[in-house]
Design a protein around this motif. Structure first.
Motif, mmCIF file in Angstrom:
data_model
loop_
_atom_site.group_PDB
_atom_site.id
_atom_site.type_symbol
_atom_site.label_atom_id
_atom_site.label_comp_id
_atom_site.label_asym_id
_atom_site.label_seq_id
_atom_site.Cartn_x
_atom_site.Cartn_y
_atom_site.Cartn_z
ATOM 1 N N LEU A 26 0.824 -1.215 0.000
ATOM 2 C CA LEU A 26 0.000 0.000 0.000
ATOM 3 C C LEU A 26 0.854 1.260 0.000
ATOM 4 C CD1 LEU A 26 -2.775 -1.002 2.565
ATOM 5 C CD2 LEU A 26 -2.985 -0.860 0.078
ATOM 6 N N LEU A 27 1.859 1.282 0.847
ATOM 7 C CA LEU A 27 2.709 2.476 0.949
ATOM 8 C C LEU A 27 3.494 2.715 -0.338
ATOM 9 C CD1 LEU A 27 4.075 2.036 4.596
ATOM 10 C CD2 LEU A 27 2.338 3.660 3.794
ATOM 11 N N THR A 28 4.004 1.664 -0.941
ATOM 12 C CA THR A 28 4.825 1.844 -2.145
ATOM 13 C C THR A 28 4.002 2.257 -3.357
ATOM 14 O OG1 THR A 28 4.692 -0.560 -2.502
ATOM 15 C CG2 THR A 28 6.666 0.296 -1.419
ATOM 16 N N VAL A 29 2.739 1.794 -3.454
ATOM 17 C CA VAL A 29 1.932 2.226 -4.597
ATOM 18 C C VAL A 29 1.554 3.702 -4.448
ATOM 19 C CG1 VAL A 29 -0.390 1.650 -3.730
ATOM 20 C CG2 VAL A 29 0.119 1.458 -6.169
ATOM 21 N N LEU A 30 1.311 4.142 -3.202
ATOM 22 C CA LEU A 30 1.054 5.578 -2.987
ATOM 23 C C LEU A 30 2.289 6.403 -3.321
ATOM 24 C CD1 LEU A 30 -0.980 5.433 0.349
ATOM 25 C CD2 LEU A 30 -1.852 5.801 -1.976
ATOM 26 N N GLY A 54 -3.536 4.018 -12.144
ATOM 27 C CA GLY A 54 -4.846 3.815 -11.541
ATOM 28 C C GLY A 54 -5.179 2.338 -11.403
ATOM 29 N N VAL A 55 -4.842 1.563 -12.457
ATOM 30 C CA VAL A 55 -5.074 0.118 -12.392
ATOM 31 C C VAL A 55 -4.210 -0.519 -11.299
ATOM 32 C CG1 VAL A 55 -4.810 -2.059 -13.653
ATOM 33 C CG2 VAL A 55 -5.790 -0.056 -14.800
ATOM 34 N N LEU A 56 -2.937 -0.111 -11.219
ATOM 35 C CA LEU A 56 -2.033 -0.670 -10.221
ATOM 36 C C LEU A 56 -2.512 -0.335 -8.802
ATOM 37 C CD1 LEU A 56 0.639 -2.133 -9.593
ATOM 38 C CD2 LEU A 56 1.798 0.099 -9.710
ATOM 39 N N THR A 57 -2.986 0.921 -8.609
ATOM 40 C CA THR A 57 -3.468 1.319 -7.284
ATOM 41 C C THR A 57 -4.730 0.553 -6.903
ATOM 42 O OG1 THR A 57 -2.559 3.541 -7.627
ATOM 43 C CG2 THR A 57 -4.212 3.273 -5.881
ATOM 44 N N ALA A 58 -5.660 0.436 -7.867
ATOM 45 C CA ALA A 58 -6.900 -0.297 -7.579
ATOM 46 C C ALA A 58 -6.600 -1.765 -7.264
ATOM 47 C CB ALA A 58 -7.854 -0.178 -8.773
ATOM 48 N N PHE A 61 -5.044 -2.079 -3.660
ATOM 49 C CA PHE A 61 -6.016 -1.930 -2.565
ATOM 50 C C PHE A 61 -7.026 -3.075 -2.566
ATOM 51 C CE2 PHE A 61 -4.273 2.272 -2.220
ATOM 52 C CZ PHE A 61 -4.508 2.646 -0.911
ATOM 53 N N ALA A 62 -7.354 -3.573 -3.746
ATOM 54 C CA ALA A 62 -8.346 -4.653 -3.817
ATOM 55 C C ALA A 62 -7.791 -5.980 -3.314
ATOM 56 C CB ALA A 62 -8.842 -4.818 -5.259
ATOM 57 N N THR A 63 -6.473 -6.121 -3.349
ATOM 58 C CA THR A 63 -5.855 -7.398 -2.944
ATOM 59 C C THR A 63 -5.208 -7.320 -1.571
ATOM 60 O OG1 THR A 63 -3.835 -6.771 -4.158
ATOM 61 C CG2 THR A 63 -5.448 -8.157 -5.316
ATOM 62 N N VAL A 64 -5.630 -6.383 -0.764
ATOM 63 C CA VAL A 64 -5.078 -6.285 0.589
ATOM 64 C C VAL A 64 -5.369 -7.556 1.368
ATOM 65 C CG1 VAL A 64 -5.327 -5.114 2.805
ATOM 66 C CG2 VAL A 64 -5.085 -3.778 0.716
ATOM 67 N N LYS A 65 -6.596 -8.052 1.298
ATOM 68 C CA LYS A 65 -6.981 -9.233 2.064
ATOM 69 C C LYS A 65 -6.227 -10.486 1.608
ATOM 70 C CE LYS A 65 -11.000 -11.704 3.876
ATOM 71 N NZ LYS A 65 -12.486 -11.765 3.914
ATOM 72 N N PRO A 66 -6.153 -10.797 0.290
ATOM 73 C CA PRO A 66 -5.392 -11.991 -0.121
ATOM 74 C C PRO A 66 -3.923 -11.935 0.270
ATOM 75 C CG PRO A 66 -6.813 -11.249 -1.900
ATOM 76 C CD PRO A 66 -6.862 -10.199 -0.845
#
Length: 397
Positions: A26-30, A54-58, A61-66
Protein backbone atom coordinates in the motif's frame (compact mmCIF):
# COMPACT_ATOMS: atom_id res chain seq x y z
CA UNK A 1 -8.66 -12.91 10.98
CA UNK A 2 -11.13 -15.79 10.68
CA UNK A 3 -11.63 -18.62 13.11
CA UNK A 4 -10.01 -21.11 10.73
CA UNK A 5 -6.87 -19.01 10.50
CA UNK A 6 -6.65 -18.63 14.28
CA UNK A 7 -6.95 -22.37 14.80
CA UNK A 8 -4.50 -23.28 12.03
CA UNK A 9 -1.80 -20.83 12.94
CA UNK A 10 -2.36 -19.56 16.44
CA UNK A 11 1.38 -19.30 17.05
CA UNK A 12 2.48 -18.63 13.44
CA UNK A 13 5.79 -16.76 13.41
CA UNK A 14 5.49 -15.76 9.73
CA UNK A 15 2.07 -14.12 9.95
CA UNK A 16 3.57 -10.72 10.93
CA UNK A 17 5.59 -10.83 7.68
CA UNK A 18 2.39 -11.13 5.66
CA UNK A 19 0.89 -8.14 7.45
CA UNK A 20 4.08 -6.16 6.81
CA UNK A 21 3.99 -7.16 3.12
CA UNK A 22 0.40 -5.96 2.80
CA UNK A 23 1.28 -2.60 4.37
CA UNK A 24 4.43 -2.30 2.23
CA UNK A 25 2.43 -2.77 -1.00
CA UNK A 26 0.00 0.00 0.00
CA UNK A 27 2.71 2.48 0.95
CA UNK A 28 4.82 1.84 -2.15
CA UNK A 29 1.93 2.23 -4.60
CA UNK A 30 1.05 5.58 -2.99
CA UNK A 31 4.72 6.56 -3.34
CA UNK A 32 4.68 5.57 -7.02
CA UNK A 33 1.60 7.73 -7.68
CA UNK A 34 2.99 10.77 -5.84
CA UNK A 35 6.36 10.48 -7.60
CA UNK A 36 4.73 10.26 -11.00
CA UNK A 37 2.65 13.32 -10.23
CA UNK A 38 5.89 15.34 -10.03
CA UNK A 39 7.32 13.88 -13.26
CA UNK A 40 4.22 13.73 -15.45
CA UNK A 41 5.20 16.87 -17.36
CA UNK A 42 7.95 15.15 -19.38
CA UNK A 43 5.80 12.10 -20.29
CA UNK A 44 4.70 11.97 -23.94
CA UNK A 45 1.55 10.04 -23.04
CA UNK A 46 0.63 11.02 -19.49
CA UNK A 47 -2.95 9.76 -19.86
CA UNK A 48 -1.73 6.20 -20.52
CA UNK A 49 0.63 6.40 -17.55
CA UNK A 50 -2.18 7.66 -15.29
CA UNK A 51 -4.44 4.83 -16.45
CA UNK A 52 -1.74 2.26 -15.63
CA UNK A 53 -1.11 3.76 -12.19
CA UNK A 54 -4.85 3.81 -11.54
CA UNK A 55 -5.07 0.12 -12.39
CA UNK A 56 -2.03 -0.67 -10.22
CA UNK A 57 -3.47 1.32 -7.28
CA UNK A 58 -6.90 -0.30 -7.58
CA UNK A 59 -5.33 -3.77 -7.79
CA UNK A 60 -3.14 -3.13 -4.76
CA UNK A 61 -6.02 -1.93 -2.57
CA UNK A 62 -8.35 -4.65 -3.82
CA UNK A 63 -5.85 -7.40 -2.94
CA UNK A 64 -5.08 -6.29 0.59
CA UNK A 65 -6.98 -9.23 2.06
CA UNK A 66 -5.39 -11.99 -0.12
CA UNK A 67 -1.93 -10.64 0.59
CA UNK A 68 -2.46 -10.40 4.35
CA UNK A 69 -2.14 -14.14 5.12
CA UNK A 70 -0.60 -17.22 3.54
CA UNK A 71 -3.88 -19.12 3.87
CA UNK A 72 -5.56 -16.56 1.57
CA UNK A 73 -2.74 -15.96 -0.88
CA UNK A 74 -1.67 -18.26 -3.71
CA UNK A 75 0.90 -18.45 -6.48
CA UNK A 76 -1.73 -17.13 -8.92
CA UNK A 77 -2.18 -13.94 -6.90
CA UNK A 78 1.58 -13.48 -6.69
CA UNK A 79 2.10 -14.15 -10.40
CA UNK A 80 -0.62 -11.66 -11.36
CA UNK A 81 0.96 -9.04 -9.09
CA UNK A 82 4.40 -9.62 -10.60
CA UNK A 83 3.01 -9.53 -14.15
CA UNK A 84 1.32 -6.16 -13.49
CA UNK A 85 4.58 -4.73 -12.11
CA UNK A 86 6.63 -6.03 -15.07
CA UNK A 87 4.05 -4.59 -17.48
CA UNK A 88 4.45 -1.18 -15.85
CA UNK A 89 8.23 -1.34 -16.21
CA UNK A 90 7.98 -2.22 -19.90
CA UNK A 91 5.30 0.43 -20.55
CA UNK A 92 7.52 3.17 -19.14
CA UNK A 93 9.43 3.59 -22.42
CA UNK A 94 6.08 3.69 -24.29
CA UNK A 95 4.58 6.53 -22.24
CA UNK A 96 7.76 8.40 -21.25
CA UNK A 97 9.94 10.66 -23.36
CA UNK A 98 12.90 9.07 -25.06
CA UNK A 99 15.56 11.11 -23.27
CA UNK A 100 14.46 10.46 -19.64
CA UNK A 101 14.22 6.72 -20.31
CA UNK A 102 17.79 6.54 -21.45
CA UNK A 103 18.83 9.00 -18.76
CA UNK A 104 18.05 6.24 -16.28
CA UNK A 105 14.79 7.79 -15.00
CA UNK A 106 12.59 5.82 -12.63
CA UNK A 107 9.98 3.37 -13.95
CA UNK A 108 6.24 3.75 -13.44
CA UNK A 109 5.95 1.17 -10.60
CA UNK A 110 9.24 2.37 -9.05
CA UNK A 111 9.72 0.77 -5.57
CA UNK A 112 6.33 -0.98 -5.83
CA UNK A 113 8.22 -3.68 -7.78
CA UNK A 114 9.92 -4.71 -4.54
CA UNK A 115 6.51 -5.64 -3.10
CA UNK A 116 6.04 -8.27 -5.81
CA UNK A 117 9.49 -9.72 -5.11
CA UNK A 118 8.92 -9.83 -1.36
CA UNK A 119 5.60 -11.60 -1.92
CA UNK A 120 7.38 -14.49 -3.63
CA UNK A 121 10.01 -14.57 -0.86
CA UNK A 122 7.44 -14.68 1.96
CA UNK A 123 5.42 -17.35 0.16
CA UNK A 124 8.14 -19.73 -0.98
CA UNK A 125 11.47 -18.79 0.58
CA UNK A 126 14.71 -17.47 -0.80
CA UNK A 127 14.68 -19.27 -4.17
CA UNK A 128 11.30 -17.94 -5.44
CA UNK A 129 12.29 -14.52 -4.08
CA UNK A 130 15.53 -14.56 -6.05
CA UNK A 131 13.71 -15.71 -9.21
CA UNK A 132 11.17 -12.87 -8.95
CA UNK A 133 13.99 -10.35 -8.43
CA UNK A 134 15.72 -11.58 -11.60
CA UNK A 135 12.48 -11.26 -13.59
CA UNK A 136 12.06 -7.64 -12.47
CA UNK A 137 15.73 -6.97 -13.24
CA UNK A 138 15.37 -8.47 -16.73
CA UNK A 139 12.38 -6.20 -17.36
CA UNK A 140 14.48 -3.17 -16.31
CA UNK A 141 17.22 -4.13 -18.75
CA UNK A 142 14.73 -4.86 -21.56
CA UNK A 143 13.14 -1.43 -21.13
CA UNK A 144 16.32 0.29 -22.38
CA UNK A 145 18.01 -2.54 -24.22
CA UNK A 146 21.10 -2.16 -22.03
CA UNK A 147 22.10 -2.35 -18.38
CA UNK A 148 23.00 0.83 -16.54
CA UNK A 149 24.69 1.36 -13.22
CA UNK A 150 21.38 2.08 -11.50
CA UNK A 151 19.82 -1.01 -13.07
CA UNK A 152 22.66 -3.13 -11.74
CA UNK A 153 22.34 -1.66 -8.25
CA UNK A 154 18.55 -2.14 -8.26
CA UNK A 155 18.88 -5.78 -9.35
CA UNK A 156 21.43 -6.47 -6.61
CA UNK A 157 19.24 -4.81 -3.97
CA UNK A 158 16.18 -6.77 -5.11
CA UNK A 159 18.16 -10.02 -5.03
CA UNK A 160 19.45 -9.30 -1.54
CA UNK A 161 15.97 -8.40 -0.30
CA UNK A 162 14.36 -11.49 -1.86
CA UNK A 163 17.03 -13.88 -0.61
CA UNK A 164 17.25 -12.35 2.89
CA UNK A 165 13.49 -12.24 3.51
CA UNK A 166 13.05 -15.70 2.00
CA UNK A 167 15.76 -17.13 4.24
CA UNK A 168 14.16 -15.52 7.30
CA UNK A 169 10.82 -17.08 6.34
CA UNK A 170 12.39 -20.53 6.00
CA UNK A 171 13.99 -20.16 9.45
CA UNK A 172 10.66 -19.01 10.88
CA UNK A 173 8.87 -22.04 9.46
CA UNK A 174 11.52 -24.41 10.80
CA UNK A 175 11.23 -22.78 14.23
CA UNK A 176 7.45 -23.12 14.10
CA UNK A 177 7.72 -26.84 13.30
CA UNK A 178 10.20 -27.32 16.14
CA UNK A 179 7.87 -25.52 18.53
CA UNK A 180 4.93 -27.68 17.38
CA UNK A 181 6.92 -30.86 17.98
CA UNK A 182 7.99 -29.62 21.41
CA UNK A 183 4.38 -28.90 22.34
CA UNK A 184 3.36 -32.37 21.16
CA UNK A 185 6.09 -33.98 23.26
CA UNK A 186 5.07 -31.89 26.27
CA UNK A 187 1.43 -32.87 25.87
CA UNK A 188 2.35 -36.54 25.42
CA UNK A 189 4.55 -36.43 28.53
CA UNK A 190 1.78 -34.94 30.62
CA UNK A 191 -0.68 -37.54 29.37
CA UNK A 192 1.80 -40.32 30.09
CA UNK A 193 2.31 -39.04 33.62
CA UNK A 194 -1.44 -38.86 34.17
CA UNK A 195 -1.94 -42.40 32.87
CA UNK A 196 0.98 -43.63 34.98
CA UNK A 197 -0.60 -42.21 38.13
CA UNK A 198 -3.98 -43.74 37.32
CA UNK A 199 -2.51 -47.12 36.40
CA UNK A 200 -0.22 -47.20 39.44
CA UNK A 201 -3.03 -46.27 41.82
CA UNK A 202 -5.44 -48.83 40.40
CA UNK A 203 -4.57 -51.48 37.83
CA UNK A 204 -0.98 -52.26 38.83
CA UNK A 205 -1.87 -52.62 42.51
CA UNK A 206 -4.75 -55.00 41.71
CA UNK A 207 -2.59 -57.12 39.41
CA UNK A 208 0.16 -57.28 42.02
CA UNK A 209 -2.35 -58.37 44.66
CA UNK A 210 -3.78 -61.07 42.34
CA UNK A 211 -0.26 -62.37 41.68
CA UNK A 212 0.53 -62.65 45.41
CA UNK A 213 -2.77 -64.20 46.40
CA UNK A 214 -2.67 -66.62 43.51
CA UNK A 215 0.75 -67.87 44.55
CA UNK A 216 -0.49 -68.31 48.12
CA UNK A 217 -3.63 -70.26 47.16
CA UNK A 218 -1.95 -72.44 44.53
CA UNK A 219 -3.62 -74.62 41.90
CA UNK A 220 -5.49 -72.78 39.16
CA UNK A 221 -5.25 -69.61 41.17
CA UNK A 222 -1.46 -69.82 40.89
CA UNK A 223 -1.72 -69.86 37.09
CA UNK A 224 -4.07 -66.89 37.25
CA UNK A 225 -1.57 -65.10 39.48
CA UNK A 226 1.24 -65.83 37.02
CA UNK A 227 -0.79 -64.34 34.15
CA UNK A 228 -1.59 -61.29 36.28
CA UNK A 229 2.14 -60.88 36.96
CA UNK A 230 2.88 -60.93 33.22
CA UNK A 231 0.22 -58.31 32.56
CA UNK A 232 1.64 -56.15 35.34
CA UNK A 233 5.09 -56.24 33.71
CA UNK A 234 3.60 -55.44 30.29
CA UNK A 235 1.75 -52.44 31.71
CA UNK A 236 4.86 -51.18 33.47
CA UNK A 237 6.75 -51.33 30.15
CA UNK A 238 3.90 -49.47 28.44
CA UNK A 239 3.97 -46.74 31.07
CA UNK A 240 7.75 -46.48 30.80
CA UNK A 241 7.59 -46.18 27.01
CA UNK A 242 4.68 -43.73 27.05
CA UNK A 243 3.54 -42.72 23.60
CA UNK A 244 6.90 -43.35 21.90
CA UNK A 245 6.62 -45.03 18.46
CA UNK A 246 7.46 -48.69 18.10
CA UNK A 247 11.03 -48.91 16.77
CA UNK A 248 10.12 -51.83 14.53
CA UNK A 249 7.45 -49.76 12.80
CA UNK A 250 9.41 -46.55 12.48
CA UNK A 251 11.19 -45.45 9.35
CA UNK A 252 14.91 -46.23 9.18
CA UNK A 253 16.77 -43.60 11.15
CA UNK A 254 20.03 -41.88 10.32
CA UNK A 255 22.93 -43.92 11.70
CA UNK A 256 24.42 -40.74 13.19
CA UNK A 257 21.18 -39.42 14.70
CA UNK A 258 20.89 -39.95 18.43
CA UNK A 259 18.22 -42.34 19.71
CA UNK A 260 17.00 -43.40 23.12
CA UNK A 261 18.40 -46.84 24.00
CA UNK A 262 15.52 -47.44 26.41
CA UNK A 263 13.09 -47.68 23.50
CA UNK A 264 14.89 -50.81 22.27
CA UNK A 265 15.66 -52.40 25.64
CA UNK A 266 12.37 -51.86 27.52
CA UNK A 267 10.27 -54.16 25.23
CA UNK A 268 12.59 -57.04 26.15
CA UNK A 269 10.98 -57.17 29.60
CA UNK A 270 8.77 -60.16 30.32
CA UNK A 271 7.56 -62.47 33.04
CA UNK A 272 11.14 -63.71 33.59
CA UNK A 273 13.10 -60.71 32.33
CA UNK A 274 13.33 -57.53 34.42
CA UNK A 275 14.58 -54.31 32.84
CA UNK A 276 15.95 -51.44 34.93
CA UNK A 277 16.82 -48.19 33.13
CA UNK A 278 17.22 -44.51 34.01
CA UNK A 279 14.17 -42.29 34.01
CA UNK A 280 15.77 -39.95 31.48
CA UNK A 281 16.67 -40.73 27.83
CA UNK A 282 19.86 -42.73 27.27
CA UNK A 283 21.07 -41.21 23.99
CA UNK A 284 23.50 -42.90 21.62
CA UNK A 285 24.05 -42.77 17.84
CA UNK A 286 21.47 -44.81 15.95
CA UNK A 287 23.97 -47.47 14.87
CA UNK A 288 25.22 -47.89 18.44
CA UNK A 289 21.66 -48.33 19.70
CA UNK A 290 20.81 -50.99 17.11
CA UNK A 291 24.06 -52.93 17.59
CA UNK A 292 23.88 -52.76 21.38
CA UNK A 293 20.24 -53.87 21.31
CA UNK A 294 21.17 -56.82 19.08
CA UNK A 295 23.97 -57.81 21.50
CA UNK A 296 21.56 -57.71 24.45
CA UNK A 297 19.12 -59.83 22.46
CA UNK A 298 21.86 -62.36 21.75
CA UNK A 299 22.73 -62.50 25.47
CA UNK A 300 19.06 -63.20 26.32
CA UNK A 301 18.96 -65.95 23.70
CA UNK A 302 21.95 -67.56 25.41
CA UNK A 303 20.11 -67.38 28.76
CA UNK A 304 17.10 -69.19 27.32
CA UNK A 305 19.25 -71.72 25.49
CA UNK A 306 21.74 -72.60 28.23
CA UNK A 307 20.09 -71.62 31.53
CA UNK A 308 16.72 -73.14 30.75
CA UNK A 309 13.19 -71.75 30.29
CA UNK A 310 12.71 -71.26 34.05
CA UNK A 311 15.78 -69.05 34.47
CA UNK A 312 15.26 -65.40 35.31
CA UNK A 313 17.26 -62.56 33.79
CA UNK A 314 17.89 -58.95 34.80
CA UNK A 315 18.91 -56.18 32.40
CA UNK A 316 20.47 -53.07 33.93
CA UNK A 317 21.12 -49.94 31.83
CA UNK A 318 23.60 -47.44 33.30
CA UNK A 319 24.05 -44.02 31.73
CA UNK A 320 27.56 -42.84 32.62
CA UNK A 321 29.28 -39.63 31.44
CA UNK A 322 31.75 -41.31 29.07
CA UNK A 323 29.97 -44.54 28.23
CA UNK A 324 26.77 -46.55 28.47
CA UNK A 325 26.91 -49.87 30.32
CA UNK A 326 24.31 -52.60 29.88
CA UNK A 327 24.49 -55.68 32.12
CA UNK A 328 22.57 -58.90 31.48
CA UNK A 329 22.55 -61.23 34.51
CA UNK A 330 20.76 -64.56 35.01
CA UNK A 331 20.24 -67.05 37.83
CA UNK A 332 21.10 -70.10 35.73
CA UNK A 333 23.59 -72.86 36.64
CA UNK A 334 26.56 -70.87 35.34
CA UNK A 335 29.63 -72.34 33.66
CA UNK A 336 33.40 -72.10 33.39
CA UNK A 337 33.64 -69.20 30.94
CA UNK A 338 37.18 -69.94 29.78
CA UNK A 339 36.45 -73.61 29.08
CA UNK A 340 33.01 -73.17 27.55
CA UNK A 341 33.96 -70.30 25.22
CA UNK A 342 37.14 -72.07 24.17
CA UNK A 343 35.20 -75.20 23.27
CA UNK A 344 32.66 -73.16 21.30
CA UNK A 345 35.42 -71.49 19.29
CA UNK A 346 37.08 -74.82 18.47
CA UNK A 347 33.74 -76.29 17.38
CA UNK A 348 33.04 -73.30 15.13
CA UNK A 349 30.21 -71.91 17.26
CA UNK A 350 31.01 -68.21 17.28
CA UNK A 351 27.76 -66.78 18.66
CA UNK A 352 29.34 -65.00 21.62
CA UNK A 353 32.39 -63.93 19.67
CA UNK A 354 30.49 -62.46 16.71
CA UNK A 355 26.99 -61.61 17.97
CA UNK A 356 28.17 -60.01 21.21
CA UNK A 357 31.88 -59.26 21.32
CA UNK A 358 32.12 -58.55 17.59
CA UNK A 359 29.32 -55.98 17.69
CA UNK A 360 30.80 -54.18 20.69
CA UNK A 361 34.27 -54.23 19.15
CA UNK A 362 32.96 -52.54 16.00
CA UNK A 363 31.54 -49.78 18.19
CA UNK A 364 34.85 -49.28 20.01
CA UNK A 365 33.41 -50.84 23.16
CA UNK A 366 33.88 -54.05 25.06
CA UNK A 367 31.99 -57.13 26.23
CA UNK A 368 32.94 -59.04 29.36
CA UNK A 369 31.39 -62.37 30.34
CA UNK A 370 31.64 -63.50 33.96
CA UNK A 371 30.22 -66.87 35.00
CA UNK A 372 30.77 -69.14 37.97
CA UNK A 373 29.30 -72.67 38.12
CA UNK A 374 26.23 -72.57 40.38
CA UNK A 375 26.12 -68.75 40.53
CA UNK A 376 24.71 -67.72 37.15
CA UNK A 377 26.21 -65.59 34.39
CA UNK A 378 26.67 -61.88 33.82
CA UNK A 379 27.40 -60.19 30.49
CA UNK A 380 28.63 -56.60 30.77
CA UNK A 381 28.45 -54.49 27.58
CA UNK A 382 30.20 -51.12 27.41
CA UNK A 383 29.78 -48.60 24.58
CA UNK A 384 31.65 -45.27 24.50
CA UNK A 385 29.59 -42.19 23.76
CA UNK A 386 31.87 -41.33 20.84
CA UNK A 387 32.56 -44.02 18.28
CA UNK A 388 36.12 -45.29 18.27
CA UNK A 389 37.60 -47.64 15.72
CA UNK A 390 38.29 -51.19 16.81
CA UNK A 391 41.67 -51.32 18.52
CA UNK A 392 41.49 -47.81 19.94
CA UNK A 393 40.56 -47.25 23.55
CA UNK A 394 39.10 -50.23 25.41
CA UNK A 395 40.20 -53.56 24.13
CA UNK A 396 37.75 -56.36 23.55
CA UNK A 397 38.05 -58.87 26.28
Amino acid sequence: MGADERSAGAFSVEQPLWRALSAFRLLTVLYAVSRYAGLAKHYQHPLGAWIYLGVLTAWTFATVKPFSAKSRCSWRWLSADLALVVAGILLTHVFDSHLPVFADDVTLPTIRAAGAVLGFAVMGGWLPGAAAALIVGLADVTKRGLITTNDFHNIVLLLLAGVAIGYVVELARASEQTLARALEVQAATRERERLARDIHDGVLQVLSMVQRRGAEVGGEAAELGRMAGEQEIALRVLVAEGLAPNPSCAAPADADAEQDLRGLIAPMAGSRVTVSAPGTPVLLPGRSVSELGAAVGAALDNVRRHAGPQARAWILVEDEPEEVVVSVRDDGPGFDAAVRLGEAAREGRLGVRQSIRGRLSDLGGSAEIVSVPGQGTEVELRVPRRHRRSGEGSATR
